[in-house]
Design a protein around this motif. Structure first.
Motif, PDB file in Angstrom:
ATOM      1  N   ASP A 183     -34.173 -29.859  21.530  1.00  0.00           N
ATOM      2  CA  ASP A 183     -34.646 -28.467  21.529  1.00  0.00           C
ATOM      3  C   ASP A 183     -34.308 -27.723  22.826  1.00  0.00           C
ATOM      4  O   ASP A 183     -35.150 -27.028  23.405  1.00  0.00           O
ATOM      5  N   CYS A 240     -30.137 -23.616  19.436  1.00  0.00           N
ATOM      6  CA  CYS A 240     -30.980 -24.753  19.780  1.00  0.00           C
ATOM      7  C   CYS A 240     -30.128 -26.021  19.710  1.00  0.00           C
ATOM      8  O   CYS A 240     -29.566 -26.343  18.657  1.00  0.00           O
ATOM      9  N   ASN A 244     -29.461 -30.166  20.208  1.00  0.00           N
ATOM     10  CA  ASN A 244     -30.033 -31.510  20.194  1.00  0.00           C
ATOM     11  C   ASN A 244     -28.883 -32.500  20.349  1.00  0.00           C
ATOM     12  O   ASN A 244     -27.852 -32.380  19.675  1.00  0.00           O
TER      13      ASN A 244
END
Length: 364
Positions: free
Chosen positions: A100, A116, A118
């Motif tokens: 995140d 976002c 990851n």
């Protein structure tokens, strides 16, 4: 012959291994291409090994401009973000994961976006090399909606504050007009009704004021709430020459704002009823007690007085007045039951909500 056979066998094994590697690579690429969000596969130097079709589609770039290049060189360096470098070069190698991490950037051919990120570090059983899977999710729309929601909530709070202010002012104006009219009418009966209406308006104003003060918390602590309400009622409805006290007791508890509003109005009506019917002009040491107790989801509000009960003071009678009708209507909204006990020591009216009563088996 034996030597040539060994060479052929080794060549076959190498070809089979190469085929398996190519098949595994194609399978892995198919998995990456299936993912809806953009995905990058990076080597340990953060050089792009491959990317998903959604990455090329989202950022409008070509494979030949992406594969084999360092992540920070993509798109004229728009991925060269200091915090992202810190995560990928230090945190991911040490912890194996990044979750995140949001990037706000005006990407070429795409426009302003909030992404976002990851990342996961992939370890292999053989060999010392590693790869990093970097997933990219476009959360621009979600963040815009969140900001719009926050703006709407702020606007709602402003509107509610304005409404509360206008309601309070309107109630004060109505109460003043009623009291002024009560002083000018000739009929004593009309004057009594107008004063009674004035008291009810003032009680509603007191309930509204206390609820507004507690609205920010979402729930209302009934002990302090009833105490402040009874203080207001005593000030507005019990004259200095009447020896009657009004107090609050019980273990208290919390209720929703809507429940507290109804309970406050019920308490007000029952207190008015006691003041009107329980005490005479010769009463000494009159006392009215408001109690609220909670047990789990069950609760009970009771108003007791030590006055001499009159027929009109009994809530259980078939023919009831305005106050009694208000109490019963509010109790019905709260799924509660109204009970009246009258004796030599006075009268107690209880409004009880007990969910377990409906669940108990009936005894035949």
């Amino acid at each position: 012959m034996a030597g040539s056979s060994g060479v052929c066998l080794g060549a076959d094994l190498a070809e089979n291994q190469l085929t398996e590697i190519e098949a595994a690579r194609a399978f892995a690429q198919a998995i990456i291409d299936t993912v809806r969000e953009p995905v990058l596969v990076l080597d340990q130097d953060l050089r792009v090994i491959t990317a998903s079709r959604s990455f090329y589609r989202t950022f409008k770039v070509r494979p030949e401009d992406t594969e084999g290049r360092l992540l920070y060189e993509l798109g004229d360096g728009h991925w060269d973000i200091p915090k992202l470098r810190l995560h990928l070069e230090k945190i991911v190698p040490e912890h194996g994961v990044m979750e995140d991490f949001e990037v706000e950037y005006d990407f070429p051919n795409v426009g302003p976006r909030t992404m976002c990120l990851n990342a996961r570090k992939v370890f292999y059983e053989k060999g010392s090399h590693t790869t990093i899977l970097l997933g990219i999710e476009d959360v621009t729309r979600q963040r815009v909606l969140e900001r719009e929601k926050d703006d709407l909530l702020r606007q709602k709070d402003v509107l509610l504050e304005e409404i509360q202010h206008r309601v309070a002012n309107s109630l004060q104006i109505i109460a003043s007009i009623i009291l002024l009219k009560a002083k000018t009418v000739d009929s004593e009966e009309t004057r009594v009704h107008l004063r009674d209406a004035h008291k009810r308006v003032m009680s509603v104003a007191a309930v509204q004021q206390h609820l507004h003060a507690s609205a920010t918390s979402g729930s209302v602590e009934m002990g302090p709430y009833l105490s402040r309400l009874c203080e207001a009622l005593a000030t507005s409805m019990i004259g200095e020459n009447r020896p009657i006290s009004l107090k609050v007791s019980g273990e208290g508890g919390s209720a929703t704002s809507r429940q507290a509003e109804s309970l406050g109005l019920i308490a007000t009506e029952l207190v008015i009823n006691s003041l009107k019917h329980a005490f005479s002009e010769n009463t000494k040491d009159g006392q009215i007690t408001v109690a609220y107790d909670v047990s789990g989801t069950d609760w009970k509000l009771s108003i007791s007085d030590n006055g001499v009960s009159e027929p009109d003071h009994v809530f259980a009678q078939p023919k009831t007045g305005l106050g009694t009708g208000i109490v019963k209507a509010l109790a019905q909204q709260l799924d509660a039951k109204v009970e009246t006990l009258t004796g030599p020591e006075g009268t107690t009216v209880s409004v009880t909500h007990a969910t377990f009563l409906a669940k108990m088996p009936r005894v035949v």
